[in-house]
Design an enzyme around this catalytic site. Structure first.
Site, short mmCIF file in Angstrom:
data_model
loop_
_atom_site.label_atom_id
_atom_site.label_comp_id
_atom_site.label_asym_id
_atom_site.label_seq_id
_atom_site.Cartn_x
_atom_site.Cartn_y
_atom_site.Cartn_z
N TYR A 135 0.82 -1.22 0.00
CA TYR A 135 0.00 0.00 0.00
C TYR A 135 0.85 1.27 0.00
O TYR A 135 0.40 2.32 -0.41
CB TYR A 135 -0.91 0.04 1.24
CG TYR A 135 -1.88 -1.11 1.30
CD1 TYR A 135 -2.94 -1.18 0.41
CD2 TYR A 135 -1.72 -2.12 2.23
CE1 TYR A 135 -3.83 -2.24 0.46
CE2 TYR A 135 -2.61 -3.18 2.27
CZ TYR A 135 -3.65 -3.24 1.39
OH TYR A 135 -4.53 -4.28 1.43
N LYS A 184 4.40 -15.33 2.90
CA LYS A 184 4.51 -16.06 1.63
C LYS A 184 6.02 -16.21 1.37
O LYS A 184 6.56 -15.78 0.34
CB LYS A 184 3.80 -15.24 0.53
CG LYS A 184 3.65 -15.91 -0.80
CD LYS A 184 2.61 -17.01 -0.83
CE LYS A 184 2.59 -17.69 -2.19
NZ LYS A 184 1.85 -18.94 -2.19
N ASP A 243 -1.60 -18.85 1.81
CA ASP A 243 -2.61 -19.63 1.08
C ASP A 243 -3.13 -20.77 1.96
O ASP A 243 -4.33 -21.05 2.01
CB ASP A 243 -2.09 -20.14 -0.27
CG ASP A 243 -0.60 -20.43 -0.27
OD1 ASP A 243 0.06 -20.17 0.75
OD2 ASP A 243 -0.09 -20.91 -1.29
N ASP A 288 -5.21 -7.46 5.60
CA ASP A 288 -6.42 -6.84 5.09
C ASP A 288 -7.41 -7.94 4.67
O ASP A 288 -8.60 -7.92 5.04
CB ASP A 288 -6.03 -5.96 3.88
CG ASP A 288 -7.14 -5.02 3.46
OD1 ASP A 288 -8.23 -5.09 4.05
OD2 ASP A 288 -6.92 -4.23 2.53
N ASP A 296 -10.74 -9.73 7.06
CA ASP A 296 -12.12 -9.71 6.57
C ASP A 296 -12.68 -11.13 6.46
O ASP A 296 -13.87 -11.35 6.69
CB ASP A 296 -12.20 -8.99 5.21
CG ASP A 296 -12.51 -7.52 5.41
OD1 ASP A 296 -12.26 -7.01 6.52
OD2 ASP A 296 -13.01 -6.87 4.47
#
Ligand code: NAD
Length: 359
Positions: free
Chosen positions: A145, A194, A226, A250, A254
């Site tokens: 971001y 990751k 994952d 993020d 959620d």
């Protein structure tokens, strides 16, 4: 204790759930003999109507002169997001607040209340005997971001890139926070990355491993993002504290929001390195139910309980609110978002009456 709290109700259901939370604040003041000065500020669309911008200087001033911020929610109906009033509302208000105060981590609990197991989308066999009680710690100031974003054309081919960056200091902050949190819980940290592909994740893993040596009582486990997304739905009770980078956080936070069954149950907190924090429900302004006195105030009320615990170290006071919420749910009282039989749902103010009666 005397403290000052910024009250930023915002838009949609924000003002109504905040109004109910203020009743809880008053009860805690009276019962435990504290004095909280509540300084109100306009933010989001409400600020735009009064000042022509989403985050006026007066609101910044209110926040700077407080010991903690209690935030409602901002934003209007999705279909109106291009109108002058709502365009970039979230970016100009909540993201600007995060940037202004350099909030570097976000903490979001996701748990299944035993009384509300029927609204959790997971099967009882997946929830298991131990239930689900996860806290997600998300880094907020690094990652993709904040790196360069660029769109360009080379040889008539449209291209774009977004650069993800981390430095070790940023990772250290959330690592310490996660281990400290785990010590107050079940002594387990799952670090999600990751690292089989990304250099930022390899650095993340190295720093988490290094910092873990300072917390010998806490077990550190690494998990690829994952796999983590899958584990949320096949074995979520394995998690205690989960710490991850901005982008993965993020998305995963959620996904975890689905676990309790309603956003109306989920508080959250964002901290900077000095310990200053903003507390807010995990959900948004829910414009379609705003103004009807049917929103669930529990996420806002529990955000205040988190504020008492984390910013003011008022543990007994915070526990009394959490216990009152449990007792209310145990007694069968439900707002419409958590009620399978909608005709039995009670209103925002009625469920607050019940919570107040149990404090
Ligand atoms: P939302 O979180 O407002 O609503 C999603 C769903 O959850 C809706 O069905 C809503 O009714 C329900 N819900 C959320 N909180 C609830 C509560 N307390 N009680 C009962 N039901 C509740 O998300 P959205 O619809 O995608 O966004 C609406 C607006 O909120 C948009 O303008 C968006 O930009 C904004 N938003 C703001 C924040 C924030 O202020 N931090 C966060 C997310 C979204």
């Amino acid at each position: 204790m005397k403290k000052t709290i910024s009250i930023l109700p915002g838009d949609g259901i924000g003002p109504e759930v905040m109004e109910q939370t203020i009743r809880i604040i008053k009860k805690i003041e009276n019962k435990f003999d504290h004095y909280f000065t509540l300084n109100h500020g306009y933010i989001g669309g409400a600020a735009f109507e009064k000042y022509g911008c989403h985050f006026p200087d007066t609101t910044l001033h209110v926040c700077k002169n407080s010991d903690a911020i209690l935030f409602g929610s901002v934003g209007g109906p999705i279909l109106e997001s291009h109108s002058v009033k709502w365009k970039d509302c979230e970016k100009n208000s909540i993201l600007a607040l995060r940037k202004n105060f350099q909030f570097s981590s976000n903490i979001r609990p996701a748990k299944v209340y035993p009384e509300l197991q029927d609204i959790c989308p997971l099967k009882d066999s997946v929830i298991g005997e131990n239930g689900i009680d996860i806290v997600i710690v998300r880094e907020l100031l690094g990652d993709i971001y904040f790196g360069e974003h660029k769109s360009y054309i080379i040889d008539n081919i449209r291209k774009a890139h977004d650069i993800s960056e981390y430095d070790e200091k940023q990772i250290e902050i959330v690592a310490h926070q996660s281990f400290k949190l785990a010590k107050l819980r079940k002594n387990k940290v799952t670090s999600v990355d990751k690292a089989n592909v990304l250099d930022t994740s390899k650095l993340w893993r190295t720093i988490l491993t290094e910092i873990s040596k300072e917390y010998p009582d806490v077990t550190l486990e690494h998990m690829l993002v994952d796999n983590c997304a899958m584990q949320f739905f096949i074995n979520p009770s394995q998690f205690d504290v989960l710490v991850t980078a901005n982008l993965f956080g993020d998305i995963l936070s959620d996904a975890a929001a689905a676990i309790p069954g309603s956003l109306g149950l989920m508080p959250s907190a964002s901290f900077n390195v000095k310990g200053f924090a903003l507390y807010e429900p995990s959900g948004g302004s829910a414009p379609q139910i705003a103004g009807k006195n049917i929103a669930n105030p529990i996420a806002q009320i529990l955000s205040f309980a988190m504020l008492l615990k984390q910013s003011f170290h008022l543990i007994e006071e915070a526990n009394s609110i959490e216990q009152a919420v449990h007792s209310t749910l145990k007694a069968g009282y439900r707002t419409q978002d958590i009620c399978l039989n909608k005709s039995k749902a009670i209103t925002t103010s009625e469920i607050t009456d019940k919570i107040l009666s149990f404090i």
